[in-house]
Motif scaffolding. Structure first.
Motif, PDB file in Angstrom:
ATOM      1  N   ALA A 107       0.812  -1.220   0.000  1.00 19.87           N
ATOM      2  CA  ALA A 107       0.000   0.000   0.000  1.00 19.87           C
ATOM      3  C   ALA A 107       0.844   1.268   0.000  1.00 19.87           C
ATOM      4  CB  ALA A 107      -0.914   0.003   1.226  1.00 19.87           C
ATOM      5  N   ALA A 108       2.146   1.133   0.040  1.00 20.73           N
ATOM      6  CA  ALA A 108       3.019   2.303   0.145  1.00 20.73           C
ATOM      7  C   ALA A 108       2.981   3.138  -1.137  1.00 20.73           C
ATOM      8  CB  ALA A 108       4.452   1.861   0.426  1.00 20.73           C
ATOM      9  N   PRO A 109       3.164   4.445  -1.036  1.00 18.63           N
ATOM     10  CA  PRO A 109       3.172   5.314  -2.219  1.00 18.63           C
ATOM     11  C   PRO A 109       4.519   5.344  -2.935  1.00 18.63           C
ATOM     12  CG  PRO A 109       3.353   6.640  -0.248  1.00 18.63           C
ATOM     13  CD  PRO A 109       3.207   5.216   0.217  1.00 18.63           C
ATOM     14  N   LEU A 110       5.412   4.433  -2.608  1.00 15.56           N
ATOM     15  CA  LEU A 110       6.682   4.314  -3.320  1.00 15.56           C
ATOM     16  C   LEU A 110       7.041   2.828  -3.361  1.00 15.56           C
ATOM     17  CD1 LEU A 110       9.649   5.422  -0.970  1.00 15.56           C
ATOM     18  CD2 LEU A 110       7.494   4.476  -0.179  1.00 15.56           C
ATOM     19  N   PRO A 111       7.892   2.410  -4.302  1.00 12.14           N
ATOM     20  CA  PRO A 111       8.270   0.991  -4.357  1.00 12.14           C
ATOM     21  C   PRO A 111       8.940   0.562  -3.054  1.00 12.14           C
ATOM     22  CG  PRO A 111       8.933   2.126  -6.370  1.00 12.14           C
ATOM     23  CD  PRO A 111       8.504   3.190  -5.404  1.00 12.14           C
ATOM     24  N   ALA A 112       8.489  -0.557  -2.515  1.00  8.50           N
ATOM     25  CA  ALA A 112       9.039  -1.038  -1.251  1.00  8.50           C
ATOM     26  C   ALA A 112       9.080  -2.554  -1.271  1.00  8.50           C
ATOM     27  CB  ALA A 112       8.195  -0.546  -0.073  1.00  8.50           C
ATOM     28  N   ARG A 113      10.126  -3.095  -0.700  1.00  5.91           N
ATOM     29  CA  ARG A 113      10.215  -4.541  -0.544  1.00  5.91           C
ATOM     30  C   ARG A 113      10.534  -4.871   0.905  1.00  5.91           C
ATOM     31  NH1 ARG A 113      14.579  -7.243  -4.113  1.00  5.91           N
ATOM     32  NH2 ARG A 113      13.618  -5.978  -5.733  1.00  5.91           N
ATOM     33  N   VAL A 114      10.260  -6.118   1.285  1.00 11.94           N
ATOM     34  CA  VAL A 114      10.378  -6.540   2.672  1.00 11.94           C
ATOM     35  C   VAL A 114      11.537  -7.519   2.802  1.00 11.94           C
ATOM     36  CG1 VAL A 114       9.200  -7.579   4.641  1.00 11.94           C
ATOM     37  CG2 VAL A 114       7.893  -6.263   2.953  1.00 11.94           C
ATOM     38  N   ALA A 115      12.423  -7.248   3.750  1.00 14.39           N
ATOM     39  CA  ALA A 115      13.555  -8.119   4.004  1.00 14.39           C
ATOM     40  C   ALA A 115      13.164  -9.233   4.972  1.00 14.39           C
ATOM     41  CB  ALA A 115      14.717  -7.308   4.580  1.00 14.39           C
ATOM     42  N   ASP A 116      14.075 -10.174   5.156  1.00 10.95           N
ATOM     43  CA  ASP A 116      13.878 -11.245   6.119  1.00 10.95           C
ATOM     44  C   ASP A 116      13.883 -10.693   7.543  1.00 10.95           C
ATOM     45  OD1 ASP A 116      13.755 -13.250   4.226  1.00 10.95           O
ATOM     46  OD2 ASP A 116      15.861 -13.807   4.414  1.00 10.95           O
ATOM     47  N   PRO A 117      13.241 -11.394   8.476  1.00  5.28           N
ATOM     48  CA  PRO A 117      13.406 -11.044   9.887  1.00  5.28           C
ATOM     49  C   PRO A 117      14.832 -11.320  10.345  1.00  5.28           C
ATOM     50  CG  PRO A 117      12.248 -13.126   9.685  1.00  5.28           C
ATOM     51  CD  PRO A 117      12.386 -12.579   8.289  1.00  5.28           C
ATOM     52  N   LEU A 118      15.137 -10.954  11.563  1.00  7.45           N
ATOM     53  CA  LEU A 118      16.519 -11.036  12.044  1.00  7.45           C
ATOM     54  C   LEU A 118      16.971 -12.466  12.331  1.00  7.45           C
ATOM     55  CD1 LEU A 118      16.736  -7.926  14.397  1.00  7.45           C
ATOM     56  CD2 LEU A 118      17.137  -8.099  11.940  1.00  7.45           C
ATOM     57  N   GLY A 119      16.041 -13.347  12.610  1.00  7.58           N
ATOM     58  CA  GLY A 119      16.443 -14.713  12.925  1.00  7.58           C
ATOM     59  C   GLY A 119      15.900 -15.713  11.937  1.00  7.58           C
ATOM     60  N   PRO A 120      16.549 -16.878  11.888  1.00  7.78           N
ATOM     61  CA  PRO A 120      17.808 -17.207  12.555  1.00  7.78           C
ATOM     62  C   PRO A 120      19.013 -16.701  11.759  1.00  7.78           C
ATOM     63  CG  PRO A 120      16.951 -19.126  11.387  1.00  7.78           C
ATOM     64  CD  PRO A 120      15.936 -18.034  11.205  1.00  7.78           C
ATOM     65  N   HIS A 121      20.086 -16.360  12.477  1.00  5.79           N
ATOM     66  CA  HIS A 121      21.305 -15.914  11.819  1.00  5.79           C
ATOM     67  C   HIS A 121      22.444 -15.937  12.838  1.00  5.79           C
ATOM     68  CE1 HIS A 121      24.210 -13.390   9.648  1.00  5.79           C
ATOM     69  NE2 HIS A 121      23.550 -13.740   8.563  1.00  5.79           N
ATOM     70  N   PRO A 122      23.673 -16.250  12.403  1.00  3.65           N
ATOM     71  CA  PRO A 122      24.806 -16.264  13.340  1.00  3.65           C
ATOM     72  C   PRO A 122      25.041 -14.929  14.039  1.00  3.65           C
ATOM     73  CG  PRO A 122      25.387 -17.455  11.342  1.00  3.65           C
ATOM     74  CD  PRO A 122      24.049 -16.816  11.082  1.00  3.65           C
ATOM     75  N   LEU A 123      24.764 -13.798  13.381  1.00  6.07           N
ATOM     76  CA  LEU A 123      24.948 -12.506  14.050  1.00  6.07           C
ATOM     77  C   LEU A 123      23.997 -12.362  15.235  1.00  6.07           C
ATOM     78  CD1 LEU A 123      25.447 -10.107  11.005  1.00  6.07           C
ATOM     79  CD2 LEU A 123      27.112 -10.549  12.833  1.00  6.07           C
ATOM     80  N   LEU A 124      22.800 -12.901  15.111  1.00  3.34           N
ATOM     81  CA  LEU A 124      21.865 -12.882  16.226  1.00  3.34           C
ATOM     82  C   LEU A 124      22.407 -13.720  17.382  1.00  3.34           C
ATOM     83  CD1 LEU A 124      19.187 -12.145  17.516  1.00  3.34           C
ATOM     84  CD2 LEU A 124      18.115 -13.994  16.212  1.00  3.34           C
ATOM     85  N   VAL A 125      22.999 -14.855  17.051  1.00  2.00           N
ATOM     86  CA  VAL A 125      23.602 -15.700  18.082  1.00  2.00           C
ATOM     87  C   VAL A 125      24.777 -14.983  18.745  1.00  2.00           C
ATOM     88  CG1 VAL A 125      24.759 -17.916  18.505  1.00  2.00           C
ATOM     89  CG2 VAL A 125      22.800 -17.800  16.961  1.00  2.00           C
TER      90      VAL A 125
END
Length: 291
Positions: A107-125
């Motif tokens: 619904a945004a008035p500009l092009p937008a995409r959604v990234a992955d959530p933060l987990g799981p990932h080694p940086l989170l660990v």
């Protein structure tokens, strides 16, 4: 005649066209009635800006705090921003990540995409491990100490199976790092609770139990889980440097992933096919739990 290696020099008086700004990074926080949550998110954004000067970094909330995500996207469009990448400040693929944020992007008035959530990932660990160490967690001294040691990974909880699977993968990664069992537990919407997980571990002889807080900032869920901890409990992940690096990693990952502009039914960038936890980690977690 002077030769130029690749192209003729610009005509005198003609200024080169400035490079287009990069897509804005919009960090999407849940929102909380606890004022410390907003303060923590703002400090985390400052860390991100320090790591990548020149990148437009903004904050939007799903609920409870201003600015709300739609308002952030409207303001970006009004300012002439070309596009945005929405990076959830969330740890798994719950309803907010799979529906609410993609709906806002569509619904945004500009092009937008959604990234992955933060987990799981080694940086989170990395962040979880560091917070546990700051709280006083010590590696087992010997085999007997290892047999009675364990960690409970306290998370918000979700009814979505994919979100619970993500928490289980985070727990498996943390167990591999610590060398002791790590059991997921939840503040709401899923079982077990922290109290139930601690009780189940004690029944198996695991009496040296710490709680690793998988929360971004202080709030009701984090406080309730901390109150249920029998001993060592870590602080929320907050502004740990690995969190800022992970936000930028998810932003870069989304830009590298060929994907259409996000829509209500569009999987988040890079997550069309969920990646299972490495078999070795799952096997190691099972072995530790029964050791």
């Amino acid at each position: 005649m002077t030769a130029y290696p690749s192209q003729y020099p610009p005509h005198p008086g003609v200024r080169p066209r400035p490079a287009a700004p990069p897509p804005a990074l919009v960090v999407v926080a849940h929102g909380s009635r606890d004022p410390r949550a907003l303060a923590t998110a703002l400090r985390l954004l400052e860390r991100v800006r320090a790591l990548r000067p020149g990148l437009p970094v903004h904050l939007g909330h799903i609920e409870l705090n201003a600015p709300l995500l739609p308002d952030t996207l409207d303001a970006l469009a009004a300012s002439g921003a070309g596009s945005a990448v929405l990076v959830p400040l969330l740890f798994g693929r719950g309803h907010h990540v799979t529906r609410d944020i993609p709906d806002a992007a569509a619904a945004a008035p500009l092009p937008a995409r959604v990234a992955d959530p933060l987990g799981p990932h080694p940086l989170l660990v990395d962040a979880l491990h560091a917070r546990l160490t700051e709280a006083g967690w010590q590696p087992p001294r010997d085999a007997d100490d290892r047999r009675r040691s364990a960690v409970v990974l306290a998370a918000a909880g979700s009814r979505a199976p994919a979100s619970r699977a993500d928490t289980e993968r985070i727990a498996a990664l943390l167990a591999a790092r610590l060398g002791v069992p790590v059991v997921p537990a939840y503040a709401s919407a899923a079982a077990p609770t922290v109290t139930e997980a601690v009780r189940a571990l004690a029944a198996r002889g695991r009496t040296r139990v710490a709680v690793a807080s998988c929360f971004t900032a202080p709030g009701r869920f984090a406080a309730e889980c901390a109150d249920a901890a029998p001993g060592t409990v870590s602080d929320p992940l907050g502004t740990h440097p690995a969190m800022a690096r992970l936000l930028l990693h998810r932003y870069d990952q989304a830009l590298r992933t060929p994907a259409p502009v996000a829509g209500p039914a569009t999987p988040v960038a890079g997550s069309a096919t969920p990646v299972a936890a490495p078999a070795a980690l799952v096997a190691a977690q099972a072995a530790l739990a029964t050791a």
